[in-house]
Design an enzyme around this catalytic site. Structure first.
Site, PDB file in Angstrom:
ATOM      1  N   CYS A  92       8.408 -35.436  13.522  1.00 32.56           N
ATOM      2  CA  CYS A  92       8.641 -35.866  12.036  1.00 32.56           C
ATOM      3  C   CYS A  92       7.509 -36.814  11.484  1.00 32.56           C
ATOM      4  O   CYS A  92       7.312 -36.724  10.240  1.00 32.56           O
ATOM      5  CB  CYS A  92      10.129 -36.550  12.053  1.00 32.56           C
ATOM      6  SG  CYS A  92      10.791 -37.096  10.582  1.00 32.56           S
ATOM      7  N   CYS A 186      17.668 -39.497  14.148  1.00 29.85           N
ATOM      8  CA  CYS A 186      18.614 -39.486  13.035  1.00 29.85           C
ATOM      9  C   CYS A 186      19.892 -38.567  12.991  1.00 29.85           C
ATOM     10  O   CYS A 186      20.745 -38.719  12.503  1.00 29.85           O
ATOM     11  CB  CYS A 186      17.465 -39.622  11.984  1.00 29.85           C
ATOM     12  SG  CYS A 186      16.771 -38.289  11.563  1.00 29.85           S
TER      13      CYS A 186
END
Length: 338
Positions: A92, A186
């Site tokens: 990410c 997340c």
């Protein structure tokens, strides 16, 4: 200076934006939609809007869900499917936060991109944070070297507790100082297996073997296990703890053994990401986020693979995880354990 600030609605990115605004910079905020959780996004966007209004800055909402799915989410699924342990935050940071978001910053004419990461940039290299307990240099070590000159980490010289204290002194930001911190991954609300369950049947029982190949028990399905795990499987007649040594996804089998069998003295890397020009490194390595640094020697090949010789053994090396190489507090390189 015109700076784009990644804003999540959390205390770190909020204090980052505040400090840069107070320093006299032209600040633009940006909230990234990375996955499909409508309530999650709605709540966070309200927080970002509150801060933006308080600071008197514009903010954008950048929908990167498709990029996130292709570059982070599906590789996460497929890595577990292959019997390896993924590192989604490293992907990410490279492709989304310090990739697509940086592209967006440049498209707005911004000179820099600021995030709330706990790390530092010095002479074009990533350094560990002042707050060792919150240091995120490990997760940033997969970043494209070319991106580093555009990055600012204002919290790199601060302790997390001081960031919270700072926010608590400003009336509008007090609530940010006490809110719950986000989870490490997340998009994982409870366990990673629940994420995998959306794509495949993870509950297919299989055979447990010892390191000699002998069948010693049963397990719940290979995707429930990672290297070094010591629970959730059967080992008949065992009088001491056994750990997962290896995962065979094709056969749906796990190989287990005693802790001593987890010991590793050398390993191979792929996709090495160098921040300095070198064919060999004499440095220290971290094989996972919270592991201690281990002295090592690294021989780098032209095809971006490498051999790592450890000067002290480590336990529980997991394929798919990232190894990060340091010279004291400087990040020299990273690569994925093969």
């Amino acid at each position: 200076m015109k700076i784009l600030v990644a804003m999540s609605g959390g205390v770190d990115s909020t204090v980052t934006a505040y400090k840069l605004k107070q320093a006299g910079h032209e600040i633009i905020g940006c909230y990234m939609k990375l996955h499909g959780k409508p309530n999650y996004h709605e709540e966070n966007i309200q927080k970002v809007e509150k801060v933006a209004n308080f600071l008197g800055i514009k903010y954008h909402i950048l929908d990167l869900q498709e990029d996130f799915k292709n570059q982070v989410y599906m590789p996460f699924i497929n890595t577990y499917k292959d019997g390896k342990t993924p590192n989604p935050c490293a992907l990410c940071n490279r492709f989304i936060k310090l990739g697509k978001l940086l592209e967006f910053a440049k498209s707005l004419g911004c000179e820099k991109l600021a995030t709330g990461h706990y790390a530092r940039i010095e002479n074009g290299l990533i350094k560990t944070a002042f707050d060792d307990s919150k240091d995120q240099s490990y997760f940033l070590a997969n970043a494209d070297k070319e991106a580093l000159e555009y990055l600012i980490f204002p919290l790199g010289e601060m302790k997390k507790e001081d960031v919270k204290k700072f926010a608590s002194t400003i009336e509008v930001l007090k609530s940010f100082a006490t809110q719950k911190e986000s989870s490490e991954i997340c998009f994982v609300e409870d366990t990673y297996v629940q994420v995998l369950d959306q794509f495949m049947d993870t509950k297919i029982p299989g055979i447990v073997r010892d390191s000699s190949g002998k069948e010693v028990g049963k397990h719940e399905g290979y995707m429930h296990y990672t290297i070094g795990k010591r629970r959730g499987f059967e080992v008949r007649g065992a009088h001491e703890p056994h750990f997962v040594l290896k995962i065979d996804p094709k056969k749906n089998e796990i190989i287990v053994g005693k802790k001593e069998e987890l010991k590793i003295n050398e390993f191979d890397l792929e996709k090495i990401n160098l921040f300095i020009d070198a064919k060999e490194l004499d440095c220290e390595v971290k094989i996972r986020y919270r592991s201690r640094s281990t002295p090592c020697k690294v021989m780098i090949n032209d095809d971006k693979s490498a051999k790592v010789i450890l000067k002290e053994p480590v336990y529980g090396l997991a394929s798919g995880q990232m190894a990060v190489f340091y010279d004291k507090d400087l990040v020299l390189a990273s690569g994925f354990i093969n």
